[in-house]
Design an enzyme around this catalytic site. Structure first.
Site, short mmCIF file in Angstrom:
data_model
loop_
_atom_site.label_atom_id
_atom_site.label_comp_id
_atom_site.label_asym_id
_atom_site.label_seq_id
_atom_site.Cartn_x
_atom_site.Cartn_y
_atom_site.Cartn_z
N ARG A 80 0.82 -1.21 0.00
CA ARG A 80 0.00 0.00 0.00
C ARG A 80 0.85 1.27 0.00
O ARG A 80 1.75 1.44 0.81
CB ARG A 80 -0.92 -0.01 1.23
N HIS B 112 4.20 -10.73 2.25
CA HIS B 112 4.70 -9.76 3.23
C HIS B 112 5.91 -10.29 3.98
O HIS B 112 6.54 -9.55 4.73
CB HIS B 112 3.56 -9.44 4.21
N HIS C 104 9.11 -1.84 15.27
CA HIS C 104 8.52 -2.56 14.14
C HIS C 104 8.68 -4.07 14.23
O HIS C 104 8.04 -4.81 13.49
CB HIS C 104 9.18 -2.04 12.85
#
EC number: 2.7.4.1
Length: 711
Positions: free
Chosen positions: A424, A454, A611
């Site tokens: 995205r 991913h 993250h």
């Protein structure tokens, strides 16, 4: 939102007849994901309000808050509106209907955006001015500064402006998403008629224009001061800025698309014309002009956000970039991991080093360039390497990773690159690199229909004597050298046969046709990440029932998956200690009697973006630790290819346990989630002394190790 019931008694599920099923759990046990996301952005805002944070970093947090909110509206709010419009709206796991969620979102967003504007006006702007960095309005400039900007306007701004009038011959212009615009009312002195015109503030020009040394003016103010040049002969009656946010989520039917790359390129063109989901206007806007904008754009009152000037504080990134190091975090240069020092000095190859043992790196504290990037670059240059296989989800525009893969292909190596072109907001960049890789002779594939790829994995096959050896990297973050300096992530570099075999099977699945593959050290979504995590949670339940120490600790970006959360609730009820560390969304209600007394939820935000995804099951040396790409969300577990890898080195398991210990330590600054969904910041002790900043602490650890290594 209905408050969480506190009188429910919940026991663990298992073979015990006294156990309960998930149906026995209270209906209101999940927090709403959209409201939880807004709470995350509130935590970002709180960093901008913190006077102990360097001033330019506070300005940057204001910009991050604004850009986060833009994406939230473009994707999440747009999705809610689309489902309502198409009749596909269903009640959320939190129990709220989509319209109820939208109402709550509007109320919460209005509060946060005004708070955001207040911080800028009352704290950041005056604070910067005291230190010589002035953000001024046109009327506040000195004559010499205005004259300089007159020249700048005529030479560099005026030629690119296009005033668009609205009259019977000129329909209302299309307003592109996230563009900043001036709505202008002019009068024809001959006829007395008033007209509306729109001027788009050029997005490629600096958002804050330099009037003099460290004095800046919003670009729209400069344009507004010269409207008489844009409408000669007309009387300029009023002008106001406005900004539109549109639905920019992608919808690509892969089953119908013969060529996914071409289909996505077409959809990117359509994205620009998505329906509006938010209209931001100046508080001082004329009501009649606002009615005109609402009518032409087709937005409701609930979609309008009236804010003080200036709109669009994402432009504060440019102010935060000013060269004033004393107003920023102390500089930090990532160092080479201690096991890779000889590789950096070219005294050993990375392959020889990995044959001696696995290496666990943590970015940005360990340099990406001298670890993961060096791994790919050495593989590309090594004449004994026969093949490289790698996933690319996001990478930088000038990526040395892409360059190394191209070099490898041009040297005759077999190079397979799994490019996720549906990442995205990075779709256009990924399409560009996919084309470039294809032209260089790389085998480029786009993954499996219906699934985003991913996972973060790379596999190198090397000829060593009469055998082939596989070397691998599995990580939690993207192969992006730029974000690796800002995102906290873990990566495992290994010559393990088990990991090599697992990745061979995974890449064969992604590029060819293979099903039902069994993995030895990986958990791979959508097949078995959720089941694997829940199975290990249930193992801790059994340990707790037998009276043995039991613990689950999870660090992810977001935790929303209901099945996983219910398993954690069951574990808590069985006496398992459950610690959850989430940066963003968390749908868990901690500390609720009978449900989650043993659950703690923490969040840490700072100069780096937390993250990494880390999963620990068990206590002490018996614990099992995994790292990987998957968050605990439906999209990750059901609609993406994700990979977690189990760490087997006792040293690495201990290192990760120590990292989690620090994150959950009461002496570490963090936010604590309450059962009602509120987050409470804990950053000072009872005496007002600042608690440990985890990221600054880890920087200090790395710097001390580097100094010791040099001695």
């Amino acid at each position: 939102m209905t408050p969480m019931s506190t009188d429910a008694t919940v026991t663990a599920v298992g073979s015990d007849p006294a156990g309960t099923t998930d149906d026995d759990l209270p209906d209101d046990r999940f927090l709403d994901r959209e409201l939880s996301w807004l709470s995350f952005n509130q935590r970002v805002l709180e960093l901008s309000e913190d006077p102990t944070v360097p001033l330019l970093e506070r300005a940057r947090f204001l910009a991050i808050f604004a850009s986060n909110l833009d994406e939230f509206f473009m994707v999440r709010v747009a999705g809610l509106k689309r489902r309502i419009a198409t009749g596909l709206a269903v009640r959320a796991a939190s129990g709220l209907q989509p319209r109820e969620v939208l109402t709550c979102v509007a109320e919460k967003t209005a509060q946060l955006t005004h708070r955001h504007a207040d911080v800028f006006r009352d704290e950041i702007k005056p604070g910067l001015e005291e230190l010589g960095i002035r953000l001024s309005r046109w009327d506040e400039l000195e004559p010499a500064e205005q004259e300089r900007l007159h020249t700048l306007f005529r030479e560099r701004i005026f030629p690119v402006l296009t005033p668009l009038a609205v009259d019977p011959a000129h329909p209302f212009p299309y307003i592109s998403g996230l563009s900043l615009n001036l709505a202008v009312i002019v009068r024809n002195p001959s006829t007395g008629l008033e007209h509306f015109a729109r001027i788009k503030v050029p997005p490629l020009l600096p958002r804050f224009t330099k009037a003099s040394d460290q004095r800046f003016v919003p670009l729209e103010d400069v344009i507004a001061a010269h409207l008489h040049l844009l409408f000669p002969g007309m009387q300029v009656l009023q002008h106001h800025t406005f900004r539109v946010t549109r639905n920019e989520d992608l919808e690509v039917d892969e089953d119908e698309a013969e060529n996914l790359l071409q289909a996505l390129e077409r959809e990117l063109m359509r994205r620009r014309f998505g329906p509006p989901v938010r209209l931001e206007v100046e508080e001082a806007i004329d009501p009649h002009l606002l009615d005109l904008l609402k009518g032409e754009l087709g937005v409701d009152d609930d979609d309008v956000y009236s804010l003080p000037f200036p709109l669009d504080l994402t432009g504060l990134h440019a102010i935060a970039d000013i060269d004033r190091p004393e107003l920023k975090f102390a500089p930090f240069v990532p160092g080479t991991h201690r096991d890779l020092v000889d590789v950096e000095a070219r005294e050993a190859s990375i392959f020889a080093t990995l044959r001696r043992g696995d290496i666990l790196v943590q970015h940005p504290y360990d340099s990406f360039a001298t670890s993961v990037q060096a791994f790919i670059e050495q593989a590309a240059a090594d004449r004994n390497v026969l093949a490289i296989k790698q996933t690319l989800y996001r990478t930088s525009g000038d990526s040395p990773i892409v360059d190394a893969l191209i070099d490898a292909a041009e040297a005759g190596k077999q190079v397979l690159v799994l490019v996720e072109i549906k990442a995205r907001f990075d779709e256009q960049a990924n399409i560009k690199w996919a084309r470039k890789l294809e032209q260089a002779g790389c085998h480029v594939v786009y993954g499996l229909v219906g699934l985003k790829t991913h996972c973060k994995a790379a596999l190198v096959i090397r000829q060593e004597g009469d055998r082939l050896r596989r070397y691998a990297h599995v990580g939690t973050g993207n192969y992006n050298p730029k974000t690796a300096r800002l995102y906290e992530d873990f990566g495992l570099l290994t010559a393990s046969n088990e990991v090599g075999e697992d990745l061979t099977n995974l890449f064969n699945t992604l590029s060819g046709f293979s099903f039902g593959v069994g993995y030895k050290r990986l958990l791979v979504a959508p097949e078995d990440v959720r089941d694997g995590i829940i199975e290990r949670i249930e193992q801790q339940v059994e340990l707790a029932r037998s009276g043995r120490p039991a613990r689950v600790r999870i660090k992810v970006n977001s935790l929303v998956d209901e099945a996983t959360i219910d398993a954690l609730y069951r574990a808590s009820s069985a006496g398992v200690s459950v610690d959850l560390w989430t940066r963003g969304i968390c749908a868990v209600r901690p500390g609720v009697p009978g449900l989650s007394e043993n659950v703690r939820v923490r969040s840490i935000l700072g100069r780096f973006l937390e993250h990494s995804r880390v999963f620990e099951f068990g206590v002490g040396e018996e614990s099992e630790v995994w790292i990987g790409s998957a968050d605990m969300m439906h999209r990750n577990l059901d609609r993406r290819v994700e990979a977690l890898v189990r760490l087997t080195s006792p040293e690495h398991v201990s290192e990760l346990r120590g990292f989690l210990d620090l994150g959950f330590d009461e002496a570490t600054a963090s936010w604590h989630l309450q059962g009602d969904g509120e987050w409470v910041r804990h950053h000072v002790d009872e005496n007002g002394t600042p608690l440990r900043d985890l990221q600054e602490y880890l920087i200090g650890v790395k710097q001390r190790r580097a100094r010791s290594a040099r001695v």
